[in-house]
Scaffold this motif. Structure first.
Motif, PDB file in Angstrom:
ATOM      1  N   MET A 115       5.664   4.078   0.721  1.00  0.00           N
ATOM      2  CA  MET A 115       6.532   3.193  -0.048  1.00  0.00           C
ATOM      3  C   MET A 115       7.977   3.538   0.298  1.00  0.00           C
ATOM      4  O   MET A 115       8.344   4.719   0.317  1.00  0.00           O
ATOM      5  CB  MET A 115       6.297   3.385  -1.548  1.00  0.00           C
ATOM      6  CG  MET A 115       7.265   2.622  -2.444  1.00  0.00           C
ATOM      7  SD  MET A 115       6.940   2.866  -4.222  1.00  0.00           S
ATOM      8  CE  MET A 115       7.432   4.595  -4.448  1.00  0.00           C
ATOM      9  N   VAL A 116       8.771   2.521   0.604  1.00  0.00           N
ATOM     10  CA  VAL A 116      10.194   2.749   0.876  1.00  0.00           C
ATOM     11  C   VAL A 116      11.006   2.143  -0.253  1.00  0.00           C
ATOM     12  O   VAL A 116      10.921   0.939  -0.530  1.00  0.00           O
ATOM     13  CB  VAL A 116      10.638   2.142   2.217  1.00  0.00           C
ATOM     14  CG1 VAL A 116      12.102   2.486   2.486  1.00  0.00           C
ATOM     15  CG2 VAL A 116       9.765   2.621   3.364  1.00  0.00           C
TER      16      VAL A 116
ATOM     17  N   ASP B  44      -0.890   0.150  -2.482  1.00  0.00           N
ATOM     18  CA  ASP B  44      -1.056   0.977  -1.279  1.00  0.00           C
ATOM     19  C   ASP B  44      -2.444   0.858  -0.659  1.00  0.00           C
ATOM     20  O   ASP B  44      -2.775   1.594   0.263  1.00  0.00           O
ATOM     21  CB  ASP B  44      -0.720   2.436  -1.571  1.00  0.00           C
ATOM     22  CG  ASP B  44      -1.792   3.162  -2.379  1.00  0.00           C
ATOM     23  OD1 ASP B  44      -2.787   2.532  -2.790  1.00  0.00           O
ATOM     24  OD2 ASP B  44      -1.644   4.387  -2.606  1.00  0.00           O
ATOM     25  N   GLY B  45      -3.240  -0.073  -1.147  1.00  0.00           N
ATOM     26  CA  GLY B  45      -4.590  -0.262  -0.649  1.00  0.00           C
ATOM     27  C   GLY B  45      -5.635   0.212  -1.635  1.00  0.00           C
ATOM     28  O   GLY B  45      -6.774  -0.261  -1.618  1.00  0.00           O
ATOM     29  N   SER B  46      -5.236   1.124  -2.521  1.00  0.00           N
ATOM     30  CA  SER B  46      -6.162   1.604  -3.548  1.00  0.00           C
ATOM     31  C   SER B  46      -5.466   1.897  -4.877  1.00  0.00           C
ATOM     32  O   SER B  46      -6.132   2.015  -5.909  1.00  0.00           O
ATOM     33  CB  SER B  46      -6.890   2.860  -3.072  1.00  0.00           C
ATOM     34  OG  SER B  46      -5.974   3.858  -2.672  1.00  0.00           O
TER      35      SER B  46
ATOM     36  N   GLY C 171       7.780   7.820 -11.765  1.00  0.00           N
ATOM     37  CA  GLY C 171       6.845   6.732 -11.530  1.00  0.00           C
ATOM     38  C   GLY C 171       5.419   7.187 -11.682  1.00  0.00           C
ATOM     39  O   GLY C 171       5.143   8.288 -12.180  1.00  0.00           O
ATOM     40  N   GLY C 172       4.503   6.338 -11.245  1.00  0.00           N
ATOM     41  CA  GLY C 172       3.097   6.667 -11.368  1.00  0.00           C
ATOM     42  C   GLY C 172       2.246   5.867 -10.401  1.00  0.00           C
ATOM     43  O   GLY C 172       2.612   4.761  -9.993  1.00  0.00           O
ATOM     44  N   LYS C 173       1.106   6.462 -10.034  1.00  0.00           N
ATOM     45  CA  LYS C 173       0.099   5.781  -9.213  1.00  0.00           C
ATOM     46  C   LYS C 173      -1.060   5.397 -10.127  1.00  0.00           C
ATOM     47  O   LYS C 173      -1.678   6.269 -10.759  1.00  0.00           O
ATOM     48  CB  LYS C 173      -0.394   6.705  -8.092  1.00  0.00           C
ATOM     49  CG  LYS C 173       0.685   7.078  -7.090  1.00  0.00           C
ATOM     50  CD  LYS C 173       0.125   7.938  -5.959  1.00  0.00           C
ATOM     51  CE  LYS C 173      -0.185   9.342  -6.428  1.00  0.00           C
ATOM     52  NZ  LYS C 173      -0.582  10.234  -5.303  1.00  0.00           N
TER      53      LYS C 173
ATOM     54  N   SER D  61      -7.258  -3.310   3.287  1.00  0.00           N
ATOM     55  CA  SER D  61      -7.319  -1.851   3.165  1.00  0.00           C
ATOM     56  C   SER D  61      -8.349  -1.232   4.102  1.00  0.00           C
ATOM     57  O   SER D  61      -8.289  -0.036   4.385  1.00  0.00           O
ATOM     58  CB  SER D  61      -7.641  -1.440   1.726  1.00  0.00           C
ATOM     59  OG  SER D  61      -8.879  -1.994   1.310  1.00  0.00           O
ATOM     60  N   LYS D  62      -9.297  -2.042   4.597  1.00  0.00           N
ATOM     61  CA  LYS D  62     -10.331  -1.524   5.473  1.00  0.00           C
ATOM     62  C   LYS D  62     -10.639  -2.514   6.592  1.00  0.00           C
ATOM     63  O   LYS D  62     -10.439  -3.718   6.438  1.00  0.00           O
ATOM     64  CB  LYS D  62     -11.613  -1.230   4.688  1.00  0.00           C
ATOM     65  CG  LYS D  62     -11.465  -0.124   3.646  1.00  0.00           C
ATOM     66  CD  LYS D  62     -12.772   0.118   2.912  1.00  0.00           C
ATOM     67  CE  LYS D  62     -12.609   1.212   1.860  1.00  0.00           C
ATOM     68  NZ  LYS D  62     -13.875   1.450   1.118  1.00  0.00           N
TER      69      LYS D  62
END
Length: 735
Positions: free
Chosen positions: A613-614, A559-561, A578-580, A111-112
């Motif tokens: 996201m695909v 997604d990295g976070s 959906g949800g994050k 992610s970094k």
């Protein structure tokens, strides 16, 4: 050759970092058609970084980040290069940007980008570094005490959770180092006790999955052919063999990890540049020489090397008289070389950078000692073709199993054969280089037989969890599988927060923890847990505000976070919600259901591209399948539809999808009635276009409930079911 001796360590670790976890493939710049195999295409200079060499480069999964270096002045600037659109975006020079420098090193964490070390314009060694977040375009400083002494000519590797710095020049050459944990912003020194290698710099280092292997280098007087294997778990060293077939001592060489061996090549032996090398097997602690016949490239140093998943590609450098734009592709299995095409290649140079995108090697920057460059090129070694996987020693036919890629091998485990209701707790490690199988251990702590479970790869181990037994019992057990030791360690089932047993659970790996969520446990659940393999502990996921409705046959990506879950089937029907999930804050944010959101579906696919996201395909109910999809931007919480134009695959469900770094490849599946597919396509999310995958020689038989993984250069399809037969066959697809 000003700064020539100052920059090589940088490029040595770049060669390692470029192959670590994120191998992918690229399309032609500017959104054109596929780049023809063994050809080059120039990278744009529009809005790109200033000319430089002695910089670093890492691959994020979708973009190359270059930073720092020297080009008439020292730089603390850089750029993100998107090879799909052939475009640059500048890196921030705002708050916390590190001081300008050259001869530093960099790693990608998932992610970094972390940069550390080097030398600045006052010829002082900076003590600090920085973590760069490309999503937020922001910098965070690395902790500076206690920290390894400031240095250059060092190496850095990423272990999947920590960065290891070792060796280099800090006034004098050193054999000290440190392990940096970015999650706690803290350092731990590496051992200088038994078997630590001699002090050195301009050496190489690779990460094997469990150990850092350092080799070669110089102390300013001697060039070494010695090295060491460092185990960060025990803080101990073991020597590398100095026996038969040991390469001659050298510096300015390159090294890549090819899955089971380290390959070193080229460099300076103290009196001449060489085109020799060796394959080092750390398990047997033995060397095998690399071929010096046929199309072996000419001798050189200051070159680059990357690993594609099946080939080592070396390029550029200096041979003592001339600067080079030649290179070679080395096959470690066949121990053979093929020269790279020079037509259309970047100009001659050394001290450039190279990363592997999954399908392309991207060269950038460098110098010919008269000029420094802001130019580069994308090189494509691949083809649109299939090869079959070996069935000798392969696991028994099955479906609803799991598969992960460990950096060198595909590990399949568990699953079911519907024809006789056999459930498996067996599996195999498939080596695509040798086209061979090795059984996974059925011994101590192996999980019970199951299907419809989840599996993730941590960087050193596979974790399997959940699923259903042959009796229909829903399981909350699992284990960590060490593919190197071929051994199992059970996951915790006691204590608080262990999720209830379930099947069809989704799982992601965050870089330090596995998150499982949703699934079927006699009801459809919206619960889950974060599993920390280092502590063997669980933490429950929030069921508070914005938690999605309980569901199964959904997808999840990291997604990295955040973990993003989407779609699936709920007790109230099929959904497009959906949800994050923020694992740090243990909180949920709903995903948009507004403009262009994909239609409700289950048993679809979902991949993370590095920025989006695909979602594609799936079952929309009543045996109705779709060939539509959408790209979800988690930062902007917006959707964009995927093309249903030329070459879009036939509507299907229960297919597989992998992300290559620039494209999503979908393959297989069925129409939810009777027709199964052995077709697929490559989707370019930037151009919103599809390209069909080959259905020619060696394409696998049509199937569903198979697995698909990405090796860094190829898709491996394996197992599955076609309504009447269960398979232990598969294929490797080279795009």
């Amino acid at each position: 050759m000003k700064f020539l001796t100052l920059i090589v360590a940088l490029f040595l670790w770049i060669h390692v970092e470029a192959i670590v976890p994120f191998g992918f493939w690229k399309t032609q710049g500017g959104g054109g058609g596929p780049l023809v195999p063994d050809t080059w295409e120039a990278t744009t200079t529009t809005s790109g970084p200033l000319t430089r060499y002695g910089h670093t480069a890492v691959w994020t999964g979708s973009r190359m980040i270059v930073w720092g270096g020297y080009g008439g002045s020292y730089h603390n600037t850089g750029g993100l290069y998107d090879p799909t659109t052939d475009s640059w975006t500048a890196t921030s020079i705002g708050t916390n940007v590190p001081a300008a420098r050259v001869d530093h090193a960099a790693v990608w964490t998932g992610s970094k980008m972390i940069i550390w070390g080097g030398i600045d314009s006052t010829l002082t060694y900076p003590t600090g570094g920085g973590q760069y977040d490309p999503v937020g375009d922001s910098w965070t400083p690395t902790y500076t005490y206690p920290v390894p002494s400031a240095r250059k000519f060092h190496t850095m590797v990423w272990t999947s959770s920590k960065m290891i710095v070792w060796g280099g020049l800090a006034g004098t050459y050193t054999n000290t180092g440190g392990v940096y944990d970015p999650s706690t912003d803290s350092w731990t020194p590496t051992s200088t006790g038994a078997n630590v290698p001699d002090a050195r710099g301009i050496h190489t280092a690779v990460w094997s999955g469990t150990r850092m292997i350092v080799w070669g280098g110089t102390d300013g007087t001697s060039n070494f052919n010695t090295g060491g294997r460092y185990d960060p778990a025990t803080d101990t060293w073991a020597t590398t063999s100095v026996g038969a077939n040991l390469p001659a001592g050298r510096s300015l060489h390159t090294a890549v990890w090819v899955g089971t061996k380290m390959v070193v090549w080229g460099g300076w032996n103290g009196s001449a540049y060489v085109n020799t090398g060796g394959q080092y097997n750390p398990t047997s602690n033995t060397w095998t020489t690399t071929s010096t016949t046929g199309s072996v490239p000419e001798e050189r140093g200051y070159h680059t090397a990357i690993w594609t998943g099946s080939l080592m590609i070396v390029w550029g450098g200096f041979d003592g008289a001339d600067y080079l734009k030649t290179g070679g592709r080395y096959d470690p299995t066949a121990n053979s070389w093929t020269l790279t095409n020079t037509s259309g290649s970047p100009s001659v140079r050394h001290s450039h950078s190279a990363v592997w995108s999954g399908t392309r090697m991207i060269i950038w920057g460098g110098t010919d000692d008269a000029f420094s460059f802001d130019t580069g090129g994308q090189y494509n070694p691949s083809t649109d073709s299939w090869t079959t996987t070996n069935t000798t020693g392969a696991p028994t036919e099955r479906h609803n199993h799991t598969a992960v890629w460990d950096g060198a091998k595909m590990i399949v485990w568990g699953g079911w054969n519907i024809l006789d209701n056999t459930h498996f707790n067996s599996g195999g490690q498939y080596d695509p280089t040798g086209n061979s199988w090795t059984a996974t251990s059925p011994g101590g702590n192996v999980p019970s037989a199951r299907k419809q479970h989840a599996a993730v790869w941590t960087g050193s181990k596979m974790i399997v969890w959940g699923g259903a037994s042959s009796a229909g019992t829903l399981l909350n057990t699992g284990a960590q599988y060490d593919s190197t030791a071929n051994s199992w360690t059970a996951t915790a089932v006691n204590g608080g927060n262990v999720p209830a047993g379930r099947r069809w659970v989704a799982a992601v790996w965050t870089g330090s923890k596995m998150i499982v969520w949703g699934g079927h446990d006699s009801t459809l659940v919206n619960t889950g847990g974060q599993y920390d393999p280092s502590g063997n502990t669980w933490t429950a996921t929030s069921t508070g505000a914005n938690v999605p409705t309980g569901r199964y046959l959904h997808t999840a990506v990291w997604d990295g976070s955040n973990m993003i879950i989407w779609g699936g089937s709920t007790s109230g029907g099929i959904v497009n919600t959906g949800g994050k999930y923020d694992s740090t804050g243990n909180s949920w944010t709903a995903t948009s259901t507004g403009t262009n959101v994909a239609s409700a579906r289950y048993s679809h696919s979902g991949v993370w591209t590095g920025s989006k996201m695909v979602i594609w395909g799936g079952n929309s109910g009543a045996s109705t399948v779709v060939n539509t999809g959408a790209q979800y931007d988690s930062t902007g919480d917006t959707w964009a539809t995927t093309s249903v134009g030329a070459n879009v695959p036939t509507a299907r469900t229960s297919h597989t999808a992998v992300w290559t770094g620039s494209k999503m490849i979908v393959w297989g599946g069925w129409n939810a009635v009777s027709t199964h597919y052995n077709t697929g396509a490559q989707y370019d999310p930037t151009g919103d276009t599809w390209t069909a995958t080959s259905t020619g020689v060696n394409v696998p038989t049509a199937r569903r409930f198979h697995t698909g993984i990405w090796t860094g250069s190829k898709v491996i399809i394996w197992g599955g079911y076609n309504g009447s037969s269960t398979y232990n066959t598969g294929g490797l697809y080279a795009p």
